[in-house]
Structures are given as structure tokens and as C-alpha cells.
Design a protein around this motif. Structure first.
Motif, PDB file in Angstrom:
ATOM      1  N   LYS A 173       0.797  -1.224  -0.093  1.00 21.05           N
ATOM      2  CA  LYS A 173      -0.222   0.075   0.041  1.00 21.05           C
ATOM      3  C   LYS A 173       0.712   1.394  -0.068  1.00 21.05           C
ATOM      4  CE  LYS A 173      -4.212  -1.846   0.405  1.00 21.05           C
ATOM      5  NZ  LYS A 173      -5.376  -1.455  -0.413  1.00 21.05           N
ATOM      6  N   ILE A 174       0.454   2.349  -0.654  1.00 21.86           N
ATOM      7  CA  ILE A 174       1.060   3.339  -0.759  1.00 21.86           C
ATOM      8  C   ILE A 174       0.104   4.690  -0.437  1.00 21.86           C
ATOM      9  CG2 ILE A 174       2.793   2.556  -2.421  1.00 21.86           C
ATOM     10  CD1 ILE A 174       1.077   4.641  -4.597  1.00 21.86           C
ATOM     11  N   ALA A 175       0.569   5.749   0.104  1.00 19.03           N
ATOM     12  CA  ALA A 175      -0.069   6.943   0.655  1.00 19.03           C
ATOM     13  C   ALA A 175       0.532   7.968  -0.279  1.00 19.03           C
ATOM     14  CB  ALA A 175      -0.058   7.307   1.957  1.00 19.03           C
ATOM     15  N   ARG A 176      -0.708   9.042  -1.128  1.00 18.87           N
ATOM     16  CA  ARG A 176       0.007  10.193  -1.534  1.00 18.87           C
ATOM     17  C   ARG A 176      -0.024  11.130  -0.402  1.00 18.87           C
ATOM     18  NH1 ARG A 176      -1.857  12.290  -7.337  1.00 18.87           N
ATOM     19  NH2 ARG A 176      -0.700  10.627  -7.698  1.00 18.87           N
ATOM     20  N   LEU A 177       1.063  11.993  -0.259  1.00 21.12           N
ATOM     21  CA  LEU A 177       1.110  13.123   0.689  1.00 21.12           C
ATOM     22  C   LEU A 177       1.353  14.408  -0.041  1.00 21.12           C
ATOM     23  CD1 LEU A 177       3.759  11.217   3.207  1.00 21.12           C
ATOM     24  CD2 LEU A 177       1.267  11.094   2.836  1.00 21.12           C
ATOM     25  N   ARG A 180       4.831  20.251  -2.221  1.00 22.88           N
ATOM     26  CA  ARG A 180       5.006  18.971  -3.040  1.00 22.88           C
ATOM     27  C   ARG A 180       4.199  18.111  -2.960  1.00 22.88           C
ATOM     28  NH1 ARG A 180       7.945  23.077  -4.149  1.00 22.88           N
ATOM     29  NH2 ARG A 180       9.927  23.208  -4.053  1.00 22.88           N
ATOM     30  N   SER A 181       4.026  17.141  -3.735  1.00 22.04           N
ATOM     31  CA  SER A 181       3.218  15.898  -3.345  1.00 22.04           C
ATOM     32  C   SER A 181       4.136  14.715  -3.942  1.00 22.04           C
ATOM     33  CB  SER A 181       2.198  16.041  -4.403  1.00 22.04           C
ATOM     34  OG  SER A 181       1.344  14.873  -4.551  1.00 22.04           O
ATOM     35  N   VAL A 182       4.138  13.655  -2.888  1.00 24.53           N
ATOM     36  CA  VAL A 182       4.933  12.568  -3.221  1.00 24.53           C
ATOM     37  C   VAL A 182       3.769  10.981  -2.929  1.00 24.53           C
ATOM     38  CG1 VAL A 182       7.093  13.608  -2.700  1.00 24.53           C
ATOM     39  CG2 VAL A 182       5.662  12.527  -1.020  1.00 24.53           C
ATOM     40  N   GLU A 183       4.391  10.210  -3.404  1.00 25.88           N
ATOM     41  CA  GLU A 183       3.835   8.711  -3.095  1.00 25.88           C
ATOM     42  C   GLU A 183       4.697   8.262  -2.523  1.00 25.88           C
ATOM     43  OE1 GLU A 183       0.654   8.474  -6.791  1.00 25.88           O
ATOM     44  OE2 GLU A 183       2.492   7.514  -6.919  1.00 25.88           O
ATOM     45  N   VAL A 184       4.427   7.605  -1.195  1.00 26.24           N
ATOM     46  CA  VAL A 184       5.494   6.650  -0.363  1.00 26.24           C
ATOM     47  C   VAL A 184       4.542   5.386   0.104  1.00 26.24           C
ATOM     48  CG1 VAL A 184       6.403   8.760   0.308  1.00 26.24           C
ATOM     49  CG2 VAL A 184       4.807   7.939   1.757  1.00 26.24           C
ATOM     50  N   VAL A 187      -0.240  16.288   4.740  1.00 26.58           N
ATOM     51  CA  VAL A 187      -1.748  15.960   4.560  1.00 26.58           C
ATOM     52  C   VAL A 187      -1.218  14.454   3.981  1.00 26.58           C
ATOM     53  CG1 VAL A 187      -3.977  16.087   3.946  1.00 26.58           C
ATOM     54  CG2 VAL A 187      -2.604  18.032   4.742  1.00 26.58           C
ATOM     55  N   VAL A 188      -1.900  13.284   4.207  1.00 26.86           N
ATOM     56  CA  VAL A 188      -2.305  12.219   3.798  1.00 26.86           C
ATOM     57  C   VAL A 188      -3.541  12.314   2.801  1.00 26.86           C
ATOM     58  CG1 VAL A 188      -2.745   9.600   3.967  1.00 26.86           C
ATOM     59  CG2 VAL A 188      -1.349  10.871   5.516  1.00 26.86           C
ATOM     60  N   GLU A 189      -3.311  12.639   1.392  1.00 28.67           N
ATOM     61  CA  GLU A 189      -4.556  12.705   0.637  1.00 28.67           C
ATOM     62  C   GLU A 189      -5.363  11.473   0.090  1.00 28.67           C
ATOM     63  OE1 GLU A 189      -3.371  16.667  -1.815  1.00 28.67           O
ATOM     64  OE2 GLU A 189      -2.599  15.018  -2.623  1.00 28.67           O
ATOM     65  N   ALA A 241      -0.006  -0.121  -4.354  1.00 26.02           N
ATOM     66  CA  ALA A 241       0.917   0.361  -5.359  1.00 26.02           C
ATOM     67  C   ALA A 241       1.134  -0.178  -6.729  1.00 26.02           C
ATOM     68  CB  ALA A 241       2.279  -0.163  -4.492  1.00 26.02           C
ATOM     69  N   ASP A 242       1.914   0.535  -7.537  1.00 21.26           N
ATOM     70  CA  ASP A 242       1.918   0.110  -8.762  1.00 21.26           C
ATOM     71  C   ASP A 242       3.146  -1.045  -8.792  1.00 21.26           C
ATOM     72  OD1 ASP A 242       2.492  -0.601 -11.518  1.00 21.26           O
ATOM     73  OD2 ASP A 242       2.652   1.510 -12.083  1.00 21.26           O
ATOM     74  N   PRO A 243       3.056  -2.357  -9.093  1.00 22.13           N
ATOM     75  CA  PRO A 243       4.153  -3.129  -8.999  1.00 22.13           C
ATOM     76  C   PRO A 243       5.384  -2.657  -9.904  1.00 22.13           C
ATOM     77  CG  PRO A 243       2.206  -4.582  -9.286  1.00 22.13           C
ATOM     78  CD  PRO A 243       1.942  -3.136  -9.394  1.00 22.13           C
ATOM     79  N   ALA A 244       5.207  -1.994 -10.968  1.00 23.91           N
ATOM     80  CA  ALA A 244       6.184  -1.592 -11.820  1.00 23.91           C
ATOM     81  C   ALA A 244       6.858  -0.280 -11.519  1.00 23.91           C
ATOM     82  CB  ALA A 244       5.584  -1.386 -13.275  1.00 23.91           C
ATOM     83  N   THR A 245       6.277   0.383 -10.497  1.00 23.08           N
ATOM     84  CA  THR A 245       6.850   1.676  -9.878  1.00 23.08           C
ATOM     85  C   THR A 245       7.791   1.545  -8.707  1.00 23.08           C
ATOM     86  OG1 THR A 245       5.121   2.876 -10.917  1.00 23.08           O
ATOM     87  CG2 THR A 245       6.521   4.203  -9.084  1.00 23.08           C
TER      88      THR A 245
END
Length: 204
Positions: free
Chosen positions: A4-8, A21-25, A107-109, A114-118
């Protein structure tokens, strides 16, 4: 099990227009790793202290002298993002450099598979250039931007010399920031692969 990932979204407080800034972690990301990611995407240079504030708890790098001041700092590496989300905590405060006091709203948006290819973390987007280190906090940054943008300002040459060149408020170096995050993602991938191999070797 699918990761699982979160967009922050990171927002630098007390400055307008908004610097963000926006990131996925990964949800397995601990707060120390999140600190390193914030340093990479703003970018900051990482030589000041930092702290995450969640309710009445502070997470960072504990100092033995904290007890003398009647406070306790918990290990940032001991708390994962996923554990916070499980507790319905989707917003936290990150402070970098207690002198300049750069406060960031995190903020957790949303959370998704997760995308297995990323490889994660992944830089998504952002706007505007973060203040330079040691500029004097939000008020110092406002004075800096006024001086460096106006050739007739009495401190213009001094600010250009101090900064090392012109300051571009809207061009934060997106390609360079994305590259910094890819380096972090590559390190994480290597560590995960090494852990998986070690687990295989332990199997009878």
C-alpha cells in the motif's frame, strides 16, 4: 500481499503563495525516512534538527538533554506512516531548523495499492521554490525575495552574492527534485531485495 502507498502533500506554512510538494510513499515508511524525503523534495540541506509533532508527541532524534527540559522526543525511525493512518491520523506537523522554524503541514490525501512496476517513493508534483537555508524564517525570506528581485534594492547585490546567483521563485528545479527522489527509491529497492535474499537463506 499488495503493498500500500499513500499520496502525501507537504505545504510550507506561513508563506504565500503556497510552496508545496506531492509524493507517493510506502506505508512502511518511517518518520526518519519521511524527513529525508522532505529534505530531498523541498529541497533543504539537512544540517539542522527536525521534529514531527503528532498530538502531544514529538518524534525526531532524541537528545539526552531533553529530560532536563521536561520533554521527551520519540525515535522518528520507530514510527511508520501506516501505523499513524491506522489510528486515523492523516495530518501532522513537521518542523525543520528550530531557529528559522520552517513548519510544514503534511496531509495524507489518499491510500491505494502500489503499482508493481513503480519504485517508491515517487515525486508527483509541486509548486514554487523553497527558501534557502538560514535566510531567517518566513519574515527573513520575504525580505530576501524583495531584495533579490529588485535591482534597485539597497541589499540586492548582497543577497545575490549570499545566495550565489539569481533566485527563481517559480522554477524549483522539478527534474532535479524528481531525480533526488529516484535515488532514494533506488536505495530502498536495493535494501528490500537484500532483505528478501536474507529471508530466503534462512529458510530450511
Amino acid at each position: 500481499m499488495t503493498e500500500k502507498i499513500a499520496r502525501l502533500r507537504f505545504e510550507l506554512l506561513h508563506i504565500e503563495p503556497c510552496i508545496w510538494r506531492s509524493v507517493e510513499v510506502s506505508l512502511k515508511t518511517n518518520l526518519r525516512s519521511l524527513h529525508e524525503l522532505i529534505q530531498a523534495v523541498m529541497p533543504w540541506e539537512g544540517y539542522h534538527l527536525y521534529e514531527f509533532t503528532i498530538g502531544e508527541r514529538a518524534y525526531g532524534e532524541p537528545d539526552p538533554e531533553d529530560a532536563a527540559w521536561g520533554r521527551k522526543t520519540y525515535q522518528a525511525k520507530g514510527m511508520q506512516l501506516g501505523k499513524l493512518i491506522e489510528r486515523s491520523i492523516i495530518e501532522l506537523l513537521y518542523t525543520y531548523d528550530f531557529g528559522d522554524n520552517w513548519q510544514h503541514r503534511i496531509v495524507v490525501e489518499h491510500v491505494e495499492d502500489a503499482d508493481p512496476a513503480t519504485d517508491y517513493p515517487r515525486f508527483v508534483a509541486g509548486e514554487r521554490t523553497a527558501p534557502p537555508e538560514d535566510v531567517g524564517g518566513p519574515s527573513g525570506f520575504m525580505e530576501f525575495t524583495k531584495a533579490i528581485a529588485n535591482r534597485r534594492h539597497p541589499q540586492h547585490k548582497e543577497m545575490v552574492r549570499w545566495y550565489g546567483g539569481p533566485f527563481h521563485p517559480t522554477d524549483f528545479g522539478k527534474a532535479e527534485v524528481a531525480a533526488r527522489v529516484r535515488v532514494i527509491a533506488a536505495r530502498r529497492k536495493i535494501a528490500l531485495e537484500a532483505f528478501a535474499r536474507s529471508q530466503q537463506l534462512r529458510q530450511p
